[in-house]
Scaffold this motif. Structure first.
Motif, PDB file in Angstrom:
ATOM      1  N   TYR A  96      40.767  25.907  40.423  1.00 44.21           N
ATOM      2  CA  TYR A  96      39.349  25.684  40.759  1.00 44.21           C
ATOM      3  C   TYR A  96      38.688  24.907  39.620  1.00 44.21           C
ATOM      4  CZ  TYR A  96      40.529  29.206  44.170  1.00 44.21           C
ATOM      5  OH  TYR A  96      41.141  29.892  45.183  1.00 44.21           O
ATOM      6  N   GLU A 128      41.793  38.105  38.144  1.00 41.39           N
ATOM      7  CA  GLU A 128      41.924  36.992  39.092  1.00 41.39           C
ATOM      8  C   GLU A 128      43.189  36.169  38.890  1.00 41.39           C
ATOM      9  OE1 GLU A 128      38.187  34.675  39.583  1.00 41.39           O
ATOM     10  OE2 GLU A 128      37.276  36.387  38.580  1.00 41.39           O
ATOM     11  N   LYS A 138      36.250  41.552  32.004  1.00 39.17           N
ATOM     12  CA  LYS A 138      37.127  42.703  32.314  1.00 39.17           C
ATOM     13  C   LYS A 138      38.346  42.757  31.394  1.00 39.17           C
ATOM     14  CE  LYS A 138      35.728  42.520  37.203  1.00 39.17           C
ATOM     15  NZ  LYS A 138      36.046  42.853  38.590  1.00 39.17           N
ATOM     16  N   PRO A 185      33.486  36.072  43.818  1.00 42.97           N
ATOM     17  CA  PRO A 185      33.012  37.433  44.107  1.00 42.97           C
ATOM     18  C   PRO A 185      33.832  38.429  43.292  1.00 42.97           C
ATOM     19  CG  PRO A 185      33.402  36.220  46.157  1.00 42.97           C
ATOM     20  CD  PRO A 185      33.953  35.380  45.035  1.00 42.97           C
ATOM     21  N   GLY A 186      33.157  39.365  42.638  1.00 43.60           N
ATOM     22  CA  GLY A 186      33.889  40.380  41.879  1.00 43.60           C
ATOM     23  C   GLY A 186      34.387  39.916  40.528  1.00 43.60           C
ATOM     24  N   LEU A 218      40.895  45.483  31.516  1.00 37.43           N
ATOM     25  CA  LEU A 218      41.898  45.565  32.590  1.00 37.43           C
ATOM     26  C   LEU A 218      43.107  44.660  32.346  1.00 37.43           C
ATOM     27  CD1 LEU A 218      39.755  45.529  35.879  1.00 37.43           C
ATOM     28  CD2 LEU A 218      40.926  47.481  34.846  1.00 37.43           C
ATOM     29  N   ALA A 257      39.720  45.373  42.679  1.00 37.83           N
ATOM     30  CA  ALA A 257      39.072  44.907  41.448  1.00 37.83           C
ATOM     31  C   ALA A 257      37.752  44.197  41.726  1.00 37.83           C
ATOM     32  CB  ALA A 257      40.004  43.967  40.685  1.00 37.83           C
ATOM     33  N   GLU A 258      37.492  43.858  42.974  1.00 37.87           N
ATOM     34  CA  GLU A 258      36.274  43.102  43.293  1.00 37.87           C
ATOM     35  C   GLU A 258      35.037  43.972  43.464  1.00 37.87           C
ATOM     36  OE1 GLU A 258      36.878  40.043  46.430  1.00 37.87           O
ATOM     37  OE2 GLU A 258      39.004  40.391  46.059  1.00 37.87           O
ATOM     38  N   ALA A 264      38.490  35.959  48.381  1.00 38.86           N
ATOM     39  CA  ALA A 264      37.993  35.352  47.145  1.00 38.86           C
ATOM     40  C   ALA A 264      39.169  34.862  46.296  1.00 38.86           C
ATOM     41  CB  ALA A 264      37.174  36.385  46.369  1.00 38.86           C
ATOM     42  N   PRO A 265      38.908  33.959  45.350  1.00 39.34           N
ATOM     43  CA  PRO A 265      39.951  33.596  44.392  1.00 39.34           C
ATOM     44  C   PRO A 265      40.432  34.863  43.673  1.00 39.34           C
ATOM     45  CG  PRO A 265      38.019  32.174  44.117  1.00 39.34           C
ATOM     46  CD  PRO A 265      37.631  33.281  45.064  1.00 39.34           C
ATOM     47  N   GLY A 266      41.744  35.024  43.595  1.00 36.44           N
ATOM     48  CA  GLY A 266      42.256  36.191  42.877  1.00 36.44           C
ATOM     49  C   GLY A 266      42.239  37.483  43.669  1.00 36.44           C
ATOM     50  N   LYS A 303      43.649  30.418  37.431  1.00 37.50           N
ATOM     51  CA  LYS A 303      42.426  30.078  38.177  1.00 37.50           C
ATOM     52  C   LYS A 303      41.724  28.804  37.682  1.00 37.50           C
ATOM     53  CE  LYS A 303      42.674  32.878  41.505  1.00 37.50           C
ATOM     54  NZ  LYS A 303      44.107  33.121  41.257  1.00 37.50           N
ATOM     55  N   LYS A 332      31.654  44.712  48.320  1.00 38.23           N
ATOM     56  CA  LYS A 332      31.875  43.325  48.740  1.00 38.23           C
ATOM     57  C   LYS A 332      31.710  43.087  50.250  1.00 38.23           C
ATOM     58  CE  LYS A 332      32.135  41.268  44.869  1.00 38.23           C
ATOM     59  NZ  LYS A 332      31.476  42.400  44.186  1.00 38.23           N
ATOM     60  N   LEU A 377      45.688  49.147  41.070  1.00 37.62           N
ATOM     61  CA  LEU A 377      44.641  48.989  40.048  1.00 37.62           C
ATOM     62  C   LEU A 377      43.408  49.850  40.325  1.00 37.62           C
ATOM     63  CD1 LEU A 377      44.572  45.117  39.415  1.00 37.62           C
ATOM     64  CD2 LEU A 377      45.509  46.884  37.913  1.00 37.62           C
ATOM     65  N   LYS A 386      45.854  45.299  45.819  1.00 38.19           N
ATOM     66  CA  LYS A 386      45.903  45.777  44.421  1.00 38.19           C
ATOM     67  C   LYS A 386      45.589  47.267  44.300  1.00 38.19           C
ATOM     68  CE  LYS A 386      44.555  41.158  42.761  1.00 38.19           C
ATOM     69  NZ  LYS A 386      43.967  40.364  41.684  1.00 38.19           N
ATOM     70  N   THR A 439      48.135  35.376  47.867  1.00 40.07           N
ATOM     71  CA  THR A 439      49.489  34.858  47.665  1.00 40.07           C
ATOM     72  C   THR A 439      50.464  35.991  47.336  1.00 40.07           C
ATOM     73  OG1 THR A 439      48.410  32.890  46.755  1.00 40.07           O
ATOM     74  CG2 THR A 439      50.797  32.984  46.585  1.00 40.07           C
ATOM     75  N   LYS A 481      52.430  44.916  44.307  1.00 39.44           N
ATOM     76  CA  LYS A 481      53.252  45.251  43.133  1.00 39.44           C
ATOM     77  C   LYS A 481      54.211  46.400  43.439  1.00 39.44           C
ATOM     78  CE  LYS A 481      51.360  44.832  38.829  1.00 39.44           C
ATOM     79  NZ  LYS A 481      50.348  45.297  37.863  1.00 39.44           N
ATOM     80  N   ALA A 503      42.213  52.181  37.452  1.00 40.84           N
ATOM     81  CA  ALA A 503      41.753  51.429  36.274  1.00 40.84           C
ATOM     82  C   ALA A 503      40.417  50.742  36.545  1.00 40.84           C
ATOM     83  CB  ALA A 503      42.805  50.401  35.858  1.00 40.84           C
ATOM     84  N   CYS A 504      40.186  50.349  37.798  1.00 43.12           N
ATOM     85  CA  CYS A 504      38.942  49.653  38.155  1.00 43.12           C
ATOM     86  C   CYS A 504      37.824  50.625  38.527  1.00 43.12           C
ATOM     87  CB  CYS A 504      39.179  48.712  39.337  1.00 43.12           C
ATOM     88  SG  CYS A 504      40.292  47.370  38.964  1.00 43.12           S
TER      89      CYS A 504
END
Lengths: 218, 218
Positions: free
Chosen positions: A151, A143, A165, A39-40, A168, B142-143, B38-40, A147, B147, B168, B165, B44, B198, B171-172
């Protein structure tokens, strides 16, 4: 185990539907790209930029897959491109049967290029063949560089990766070089495209790939 | 339909395991947060910032779920936090049974707060109870602002959303206000935290939430 046997039956049923779709696509001479990504990750933005750059003469069309809403189909329609929405109502991937049912409603008889934008999910959709010419995985610089290794299935199933992107990259502290190297570590024969839908950077080789890289006029 | 019956059986078996886990967690007085995203999306990075800000005295621990690799567990271990990795080898979500098996290997006997970082996937993990105190969904600026409406299940299942984030956002071109409003449109009782791992922005109310919002000293 029973669960695994049922999953195999589901996948086997999908394979049959996908073979039928693939025969139809090949007979009609349409190139079909199954777009995977989180997503995104920028799948819809990539399509918008691609469709605008190619123009209607290239007879592109889109099947939009989403868990819920028709937001993405509306964005595609705004580019003047024929589009049909699949709402999966919770399902985490498209199946060939869903695509077959959607194609009947596509308001364009013989597209030359058909995009199938899958549900935003970097895991499940890679297991399901939709009769496509090629799977393309979209991964954004936002991301993270690791990644592809985290994945791997999507990157292994794909013929091409679009790193999206690009504009970015600096703000995200992402090394595009490392992200590309990590994708190639998982699948060394991946075609790699580095793009920004916002600035238009990198779209030219991507468009050439969509046309078959054989010097067709875009 | 057979497939649906099997899915119900899978979910029912998981519910049983999850109830058992929940009883254990409650008896031990540990608060457990199941992190979806989502991934990213920055799960973490959020954990790294959280663990560093809280410090070891708070007896936090982490179960890391990933399709492949142990990259995230290594990042968590670098903060000095007890962590155990679950590699799902392709599976798109964690189950209560996976968590139960992992907990045996956790190098900390009685954590006060346990984070379970689920597989990066905004669709499937929301259906699986892991015995947690609360699900928390992480979504990055960023997504894209839409969403929550496109992936409603995770936002409905969660008690809290962390918009990540924040640094960002400009920028996004993301309006954090609209993203927040869209999350609340899907689930009006969501607790909303707006953070940047960050810069450290927004971590204080998030830490208070983790502690139970009852003035426990952090």
């Amino acid at each position: 185990m029973k669960i695994i046997r049922v999953e195999r039956r589901m996948l086997a049923a999908n394979e049959e539907d996908a073979r039928e779709l693939r025969r139809g696509f090949q007979a009609a001479g349409v190139r079909v790209f199954n777009l995977l990504g989180a997503p995104g990750s920028g799948k819809t933005a990539l399509l918008e930029a691609t469709l605008r750059a190619a123009g209607p003469a290239h007879r592109m069309a889109v099947v939009e897959g989403d868990v819920a809403t028709a937001y993405d189909a509306k964005r595609i329609a705004a580019t003047g491109t024929p589009v049909v929405q699949i709402e999966t109502h919770g399902a985490c991937h498209l199946t060939a049967a869903m695509v077959r049912a959607a194609l009947v409603k596509l308001p364009l008889d013989s597209p030359r290029v058909l995009f199938i934008e899958n549900v935003g999910n970097l895991v499940c959709p890679s297991s399901f063949d939709l009769g496509e010419t090629a799977k393309v995985v979209v991964v954004s610089v936002a991301e993270g560089e690791e990644k592809p290794e985290k994945y791997p299935a999507a990157f292994l199933a794909a013929e091409a990766v679009v790193i999206s992107k690009l504009d970015l990259a600096r703000a995200c502290g992402c090394s595009v070089k490392r992200l590309k190297a990590n994708a190639l570590k998982v699948n060394p024969v991946l075609r790699v495209f580095i793009t920004s839908a916002k600035t238009g950077q990198g779209l030219k080789p991507w468009l050439a790939y969509l046309a078959g890289d054989r010097g067709e006029a875009w």
